[in-house]
Scaffold this motif. Structure first.
Motif, PDB file in Angstrom:
ATOM      1  N   GLU A 134       0.823  -1.218   0.000  1.00  0.00           N
ATOM      2  CA  GLU A 134       0.000   0.000   0.000  1.00  0.00           C
ATOM      3  C   GLU A 134       0.859   1.271   0.000  1.00  0.00           C
ATOM      4  O   GLU A 134       0.676   2.140  -0.869  1.00  0.00           O
ATOM      5  CB  GLU A 134      -0.966  -0.031   1.186  1.00  0.00           C
ATOM      6  CG  GLU A 134      -1.978  -1.169   1.090  1.00  0.00           C
ATOM      7  CD  GLU A 134      -2.612  -1.520   2.428  1.00  0.00           C
ATOM      8  OE1 GLU A 134      -3.792  -1.908   2.441  1.00  0.00           O
ATOM      9  OE2 GLU A 134      -1.917  -1.410   3.463  1.00  0.00           O
ATOM     10  N   PRO A 135       1.797   1.424   0.936  1.00  0.00           N
ATOM     11  CA  PRO A 135       2.666   2.602   0.841  1.00  0.00           C
ATOM     12  C   PRO A 135       3.576   2.582  -0.388  1.00  0.00           C
ATOM     13  O   PRO A 135       3.976   3.644  -0.876  1.00  0.00           O
ATOM     14  CB  PRO A 135       3.472   2.574   2.145  1.00  0.00           C
ATOM     15  CG  PRO A 135       3.339   1.200   2.679  1.00  0.00           C
ATOM     16  CD  PRO A 135       2.016   0.691   2.206  1.00  0.00           C
ATOM     17  N   ALA A 136       3.903   1.395  -0.918  1.00  0.00           N
ATOM     18  CA  ALA A 136       4.682   1.334  -2.160  1.00  0.00           C
ATOM     19  C   ALA A 136       3.880   1.947  -3.309  1.00  0.00           C
ATOM     20  O   ALA A 136       4.430   2.642  -4.175  1.00  0.00           O
ATOM     21  CB  ALA A 136       5.058  -0.110  -2.481  1.00  0.00           C
ATOM     22  N   PHE A 137       2.575   1.697  -3.320  1.00  0.00           N
ATOM     23  CA  PHE A 137       1.688   2.292  -4.323  1.00  0.00           C
ATOM     24  C   PHE A 137       1.703   3.816  -4.201  1.00  0.00           C
ATOM     25  O   PHE A 137       1.772   4.533  -5.212  1.00  0.00           O
ATOM     26  CB  PHE A 137       0.271   1.751  -4.117  1.00  0.00           C
ATOM     27  CG  PHE A 137      -0.748   2.240  -5.111  1.00  0.00           C
ATOM     28  CD1 PHE A 137      -0.933   1.595  -6.322  1.00  0.00           C
ATOM     29  CD2 PHE A 137      -1.536   3.346  -4.827  1.00  0.00           C
ATOM     30  CE1 PHE A 137      -1.883   2.042  -7.238  1.00  0.00           C
ATOM     31  CE2 PHE A 137      -2.488   3.809  -5.723  1.00  0.00           C
ATOM     32  CZ  PHE A 137      -2.663   3.148  -6.942  1.00  0.00           C
ATOM     33  N   GLY A 140       4.717   5.220  -5.686  1.00  0.00           N
ATOM     34  CA  GLY A 140       4.596   5.235  -7.140  1.00  0.00           C
ATOM     35  C   GLY A 140       3.844   6.456  -7.636  1.00  0.00           C
ATOM     36  O   GLY A 140       4.196   7.038  -8.669  1.00  0.00           O
ATOM     37  N   ILE A 141       2.823   6.851  -6.897  1.00  0.00           N
ATOM     38  CA  ILE A 141       2.073   8.059  -7.263  1.00  0.00           C
ATOM     39  C   ILE A 141       2.992   9.275  -7.245  1.00  0.00           C
ATOM     40  O   ILE A 141       2.993  10.096  -8.172  1.00  0.00           O
ATOM     41  CB  ILE A 141       0.883   8.266  -6.304  1.00  0.00           C
ATOM     42  CG1 ILE A 141      -0.172   7.188  -6.535  1.00  0.00           C
ATOM     43  CG2 ILE A 141       0.278   9.662  -6.479  1.00  0.00           C
ATOM     44  CD1 ILE A 141      -1.312   7.217  -5.537  1.00  0.00           C
ATOM     45  N   ASP A 307      -5.000  12.029   0.339  1.00  0.00           N
ATOM     46  CA  ASP A 307      -6.382  11.623   0.067  1.00  0.00           C
ATOM     47  C   ASP A 307      -6.479  10.119  -0.208  1.00  0.00           C
ATOM     48  O   ASP A 307      -7.374   9.437   0.314  1.00  0.00           O
ATOM     49  CB  ASP A 307      -6.934  12.404  -1.129  1.00  0.00           C
ATOM     50  CG  ASP A 307      -7.148  13.883  -0.816  1.00  0.00           C
ATOM     51  OD1 ASP A 307      -7.164  14.240   0.379  1.00  0.00           O
ATOM     52  OD2 ASP A 307      -7.277  14.677  -1.769  1.00  0.00           O
ATOM     53  N   ILE A 308      -5.568   9.607  -1.021  1.00  0.00           N
ATOM     54  CA  ILE A 308      -5.605   8.178  -1.353  1.00  0.00           C
ATOM     55  C   ILE A 308      -5.244   7.340  -0.132  1.00  0.00           C
ATOM     56  O   ILE A 308      -5.835   6.279   0.108  1.00  0.00           O
ATOM     57  CB  ILE A 308      -4.663   7.879  -2.535  1.00  0.00           C
ATOM     58  CG1 ILE A 308      -5.165   8.614  -3.783  1.00  0.00           C
ATOM     59  CG2 ILE A 308      -4.579   6.374  -2.793  1.00  0.00           C
ATOM     60  CD1 ILE A 308      -4.245   8.525  -4.969  1.00  0.00           C
TER      61      ILE A 308
END
Length: 329
Positions: A134-137, A140-141, A307-308
């Motif tokens: 999740e934090p890796a995603f 990526g953002i 937000d995400i």
């Protein structure tokens, strides 16, 4: 005479209560850990830090063995089991998978919890993993928004599920905000080889990558030399290269260790998958602090990430778990 009898009675009472106190005194809860790498390596280091925190905050007794070879793994583990530790934890990936299960089977009265890509085994062998996709995603953002070349790099350990899901999540996060992204992916073929990781990062930078996800140690040195920004992994690694490390996925094993200790103390330990305790919702995963990069990153990017992250925490957004080997662009 009466005084002598009274004194004798008092002495006997004192000795009895003292002896009873010694007999009744509880031994502190004991945890042993066995690591295949040095504790400086992030994956095992996170488990070690969680156990140290439990030692400080919960008053447990903690011992560990690091850099345990495949040939010695079962021997060291059996020695801990023979000594009667209440909970034995460690890293079972690859060389430790079969021996850790064999030892656990021989000591059903002891709780075992090991990092593993496989499942738990009744009655006492539980598994965990670093579910920090999740934090890796989110990283990526950030990378997808910041890149000027539309080329990102990832230097990782070995193409197994628990590594692949981080790489895939980082790549997916970048693509979610920038479909033009190309991601160069390199595996170094081991858990700890900083020179090889640096070499791989330099090659990616030469190929146009202007941000790199450092899943392994060694990447920051290349980024410092070339003036490239990077993301850490497993722990807050900003202090290793404050000028280049923006943030990174943080794995916090303390919620898992605390829960395991609680279950054993309650005599409620069973074989289970402890994975949920390593996710963001349970406090087992998060983004590392930005350490001043808040002032350098665009405010709208920080807000988008916030937000995400909020949606992930409240369950209205999920980061897919993809463990197949990622494709390098």
């Amino acid at each position: 005479m009466k005084m002598r009898k009274l004194a004798l009675c008092l002495l006997i009472a004192f000795l009895f209560t003292s002896f009873a106190g010694v007999v009744g005194a509880e031994e502190p809860f004991s945890v042993a850990a066995i690591f295949q790498t040095a504790i400086e390596e992030p994956w095992d280091g996170v488990i070690h830090q969680a156990c140290l925190k439990a030692e400080k905050e919960l008053g447990i007794k903690y011992e560990f063995a690091e850099k345990v070879s495949a040939a010695d793994f079962e021997k060291v583990l059996r020695e801990y089991a023979e000594r009667g530790f209440d909970l034995i934890v460690g890293d079972a990936f690859l060389a430790g998978e079969e021996p850790s299960r064999r030892v656990a089977k021989d000591y059903p009265e002891i709780a075992f919890a090991f990092g593993s890509e496989f499942g738990p085994v009744a009655p006492n062998y539980s598994v965990f993993d670093n579910w920090i996709h999740e934090p890796a995603f989110l990283c990526g953002i950030i990378a997808g928004r910041l890149t000027k070349t539309n080329v990102l790099g990832v230097v990782a350990a070995i193409p197994i599920g628990e590594v692949n899901r981080l790489v895939n999540a980082f790549k997916a996060g970048a693509l979610s905000v920038n479909p033009e992204i190309k991601t160069k992916i390199a595996y170094i073929g081991g858990w700890f080889d900083p020179p090889k990781a640096k070499e791989a990062a330099l090659a990616q930078i030469e190929g146009g990558a202007d941000l790199i996800y450092a899943e392994r140690f060694g990447v920051f040195e290349a980024c410092k030399e070339k003036g490239i920004l990077a993301f850490g992994n497993m722990s807050d690694q900003n202090e290793l290269a404050p000028e280049v490390v923006i943030t990174g996925p943080v794995w916090d094993m303390y919620p898992t260790i605390e829960f395991a200790i609680e279950m054993v103390k309650k005599d409620a330990w069973v074989s289970m998958d402890l994975g949920e305790w390593s996710m963001m919702a349970k406090g087992g995963a998060r983004l590392a602090p930005f350490h001043g990069f808040e002032q350098k990153l665009p405010a709208e990017v920080l807000q988008e990430v916030k937000d995400i992250q909020g949606k992930i925490l409240n369950g209205t957004s999920r980061v897919p778990v993809v463990e197949e080997p990622p494709v390098s662009d």
